[in-house]
Motif scaffolding. Sequence first.
Motif, PDB file in Angstrom:
ATOM      1  N   LEU A  64       3.074 -26.566 -43.380  1.00 19.91           N
ATOM      2  CA  LEU A  64       3.566 -25.803 -44.543  1.00 19.91           C
ATOM      3  C   LEU A  64       5.092 -25.831 -44.652  1.00 19.91           C
ATOM      4  CD1 LEU A  64       1.237 -22.675 -44.158  1.00 19.91           C
ATOM      5  CD2 LEU A  64       0.961 -24.574 -45.760  1.00 19.91           C
ATOM      6  N   ARG A  65       5.723 -26.782 -43.986  1.00 20.04           N
ATOM      7  CA  ARG A  65       7.191 -26.776 -43.904  1.00 20.04           C
ATOM      8  C   ARG A  65       7.873 -26.963 -45.259  1.00 20.04           C
ATOM      9  NH1 ARG A  65       5.413 -31.655 -42.071  1.00 20.04           N
ATOM     10  NH2 ARG A  65       6.328 -33.548 -42.962  1.00 20.04           N
ATOM     11  N   HIS A  66       7.185 -27.525 -46.230  1.00 18.32           N
ATOM     12  CA  HIS A  66       7.820 -27.777 -47.533  1.00 18.32           C
ATOM     13  C   HIS A  66       7.858 -26.525 -48.414  1.00 18.32           C
ATOM     14  CE1 HIS A  66       8.044 -31.983 -46.610  1.00 18.32           C
ATOM     15  NE2 HIS A  66       6.728 -32.075 -46.457  1.00 18.32           N
ATOM     16  N   TYR A  67       7.196 -25.474 -47.995  1.00 18.25           N
ATOM     17  CA  TYR A  67       7.184 -24.251 -48.779  1.00 18.25           C
ATOM     18  C   TYR A  67       8.330 -23.340 -48.331  1.00 18.25           C
ATOM     19  CZ  TYR A  67       2.490 -25.494 -50.388  1.00 18.25           C
ATOM     20  OH  TYR A  67       1.427 -26.126 -50.954  1.00 18.25           O
ATOM     21  N   PRO A  68       8.856 -22.510 -49.263  1.00 13.55           N
ATOM     22  CA  PRO A  68       9.856 -21.518 -48.841  1.00 13.55           C
ATOM     23  C   PRO A  68       9.218 -20.486 -47.925  1.00 13.55           C
ATOM     24  CG  PRO A  68       9.243 -21.181 -51.137  1.00 13.55           C
ATOM     25  CD  PRO A  68       8.610 -22.468 -50.715  1.00 13.55           C
TER      26      PRO A  68
ATOM     27  N   LYS B 193       6.397 -17.968 -48.990  1.00 16.00           N
ATOM     28  CA  LYS B 193       5.122 -18.613 -49.273  1.00 16.00           C
ATOM     29  C   LYS B 193       4.497 -19.142 -47.987  1.00 16.00           C
ATOM     30  CE  LYS B 193       5.805 -19.655 -54.098  1.00 16.00           C
ATOM     31  NZ  LYS B 193       6.565 -20.421 -55.034  1.00 16.00           N
ATOM     32  N   ARG B 194       5.318 -19.618 -47.057  1.00 16.40           N
ATOM     33  CA  ARG B 194       4.782 -20.048 -45.769  1.00 16.40           C
ATOM     34  C   ARG B 194       4.136 -18.876 -45.044  1.00 16.40           C
ATOM     35  NH1 ARG B 194       8.829 -23.287 -42.113  1.00 16.40           N
ATOM     36  NH2 ARG B 194      10.460 -22.801 -43.611  1.00 16.40           N
TER      37      ARG B 194
ATOM     38  N   GLU C 209       2.880 -16.150 -46.435  1.00 14.01           N
ATOM     39  CA  GLU C 209       1.643 -15.790 -47.117  1.00 14.01           C
ATOM     40  C   GLU C 209       0.527 -16.777 -46.798  1.00 14.01           C
ATOM     41  OE1 GLU C 209       2.742 -15.766 -51.188  1.00 14.01           O
ATOM     42  OE2 GLU C 209       4.028 -13.981 -51.021  1.00 14.01           O
ATOM     43  N   ARG C 210       0.839 -18.075 -46.815  1.00 16.72           N
ATOM     44  CA  ARG C 210      -0.193 -19.093 -46.603  1.00 16.72           C
ATOM     45  C   ARG C 210      -0.648 -19.137 -45.147  1.00 16.72           C
ATOM     46  NH1 ARG C 210      -0.583 -23.136 -50.876  1.00 16.72           N
ATOM     47  NH2 ARG C 210       0.625 -22.385 -52.653  1.00 16.72           N
TER      48      ARG C 210
ATOM     49  N   SER D 284      11.997 -17.214 -51.212  1.00 14.26           N
ATOM     50  CA  SER D 284      10.892 -17.212 -52.181  1.00 14.26           C
ATOM     51  C   SER D 284      10.837 -18.462 -53.045  1.00 14.26           C
ATOM     52  CB  SER D 284      10.987 -15.977 -53.081  1.00 14.26           C
ATOM     53  OG  SER D 284      12.182 -16.015 -53.845  1.00 14.26           O
ATOM     54  N   GLY D 285      11.903 -19.283 -53.017  1.00 12.18           N
ATOM     55  CA  GLY D 285      11.941 -20.436 -53.894  1.00 12.18           C
ATOM     56  C   GLY D 285      12.365 -20.039 -55.302  1.00 12.18           C
TER      57      GLY D 285
ATOM     58  N   GLU E 181      11.408 -20.267 -59.178  1.00 11.79           N
ATOM     59  CA  GLU E 181      10.319 -20.555 -60.103  1.00 11.79           C
ATOM     60  C   GLU E 181      10.845 -21.346 -61.299  1.00 11.79           C
ATOM     61  OE1 GLU E 181       7.269 -19.929 -59.360  1.00 11.79           O
ATOM     62  OE2 GLU E 181       7.660 -18.688 -57.586  1.00 11.79           O
TER      63      GLU E 181
END
Length: 726
Positions: free
Chosen positions: A358-362, A365-366, A368-369, A472-473, A475
Amino acid sequence: MTETNQSAYLEEQPRLQRTSEEIRKQLTRLNRVARYRGDDYTEQVLESVREETRHNLTRMSAEPYFGRLDFQEQKTAQPEALYIGKRGLENSQNGQLLVIDWRAPVAELYYAFNGGEEAIAYESPDGTVEGNVHLKRNMVIRDGELLRVVDSYSLGQEGESGGVADEFLLYRLGENKDNKLRDIVSTIQGEQDRIIRADRSKALFIQGVAGSGKTTVALHRLAYLLYRYRESMRAERMIIFAPNRMFLDYISGVLPELGVGHIQQTVFTDWALAKLDGVLLSDAAASYGHWFALGKGASDLKSPPPGRFKGSIAFMALLDVALDHMEASFLPELNFEPWEGTAMLTARQIRIWFYEELRHYPLMKRKERTEARIKRWLEMELDKTADPNIRKERKKKASARLKSYLKHWPVLSPLSFYTQLFDPSDSSEQLAASVKPNIPLHIAEQTYKQLKKKTVTNDDLAPLLYILDRWSGIESIDRFDHAVIDEAQDFSPFQLALLKNHVPSGSFTVLGDLSQGIHDYQGIHSWDEFFDLFEADKRDFYRLDRSYRSTTEIIEFANGVLTQGGMTDSLAVPVFRTGKPVQITALKTKAVRLPTLCKTVLRLREEGIAGTIAVITRTAQEAEEAHLALAASGMEANLIHAGRLRYDGGLSVVPAYLAKGLEFDAVVLTDVDDLHYRADTRDAKLLYVASTRALHRLEVLYCGTPSPLLGEALSINTSGEASIHQ
């Protein structure tokens, strides 16, 4: 070539009548179509197009066009008369182009051509088109009536076209101001047009002196980009950052006049606080203007000022170090065992999910996932239990253990994380070694004290939003096709770097004036501080040194102020529009200070200043005093303060630091003495800002010892027209 010569005037009348008649016919035809109020989407879109066309035609009826260019393409027998307007218009019968939109490629010739018989060219969708200009004509049309015709060039005529063009420009500049900024489509100058039509893929940096039209140019650039790149750029994905809310009201009429709507317009503080809503506590607030009490300038602060440090790219780098460390140590080295006697979810497996898969997610989100994966794993383990009673008991125990396990994960609070950076009692090994020693002690102490009170200042907003973006990245709704930053000299490099993350294409129009950098305790001191954020081939720099706002006398006075303050790099070059000398009035006693102010405003009105007048004071408190005095003398005035949302024109009272961007027919400066305006750079910038708000008249009042920034202007005035009030 004479101004408004009779033959040209008579020649243009029939064309104007034909064009006006065509506009009326099209508008009448559209008005006969009933407005659609139903729910069918296709019909709603068609009605929206019809309504926009009605709106455009109504505006065109007052001023169908403003210029004419007779252009003969190579290999054609005759020149074609091209009429240039704010919007295009076709003949409804044969499709003939009656008026060309000012943003069209061929219209560039109108702005770029300054005389001469050499061939010129423009870039059309079909390639380069070369030819010769036979005539360039300027026109003023008001409410459908032709008022003025000026030929600035006619092939074969002797004389200097530039002089006539300047005469027409001066006529337009001499018009009185109202309470809104106006468009400049009919008087765009060549150097302004090059900026407006510049490559969209670059960040444009514009150093423009006071009155150079840089704000208006930026707004026209937005209109041009939406016209030129209408397939790939949308108004809803553009944003303007203005210096304050009132300025947004002041410029609000330009884009609609150009046929552009739906562009976001905001102040950086408001935009950042909206993004941070729910992240900051409800009692957190951004502070404004607190360094503008008399004597509280940047020179009174410890070095470096908090705003300069927290607005630096160096501080952003420190934040990155802290964020990287926090992310690297985010997961605890703990296995998860949902109940005794079952398979265990190892810390290693959880780390593989979090740091690899999941490293590509902020980070948020990491988190949460990863939690979702743990819960899915748990569900699969529970499914292996056949007995429903045992399954129920295990599920209850697993839920409690998972809740306990997740408590070992850090709480993602930007405000708490940010506060920790400045906490002297925090002993985090990594932060203590690489971050905290690089934060000046006085800044750490001051910032930590205010953050513990749940209060943030303006220079904390960019770092807080940067943390939130990292976690959070960003949007898609918060990504923009293009951003305009006005009064950019008051922005920090951190703020621009933050916004760069929200504009993936790097398409910016960044404009300002270093000579007006009155917020130098937080803004930039050199454009190089911004240039370093963009690769060399992804940025362009323009200078606008010609001032179109003020008379020559006012510009020379303002330039003298800058020179006395030790700044000679960005002096304004005035358009040769002369007016009355700057009037400097010495007051012998403070008792006559406010009465003289009221008399000066009355005199300006008696002398024919019927438009906008501003009384500009040094501080907000003095603005309140002046406002009360004017009211007591029977004059209604608008008091402009930091929270004001509207600019209503007429007579205004405003402290100097809130006057940037505004302009008035006449300005009265109060208290221009050695206590209010000292011989330093910052006060020189402030007095320069105040002086250059005036279009036609500038009055300067002082009591006691005059400001040393008046310099030569004082000696010239007192040897001639100075008046002394007892």
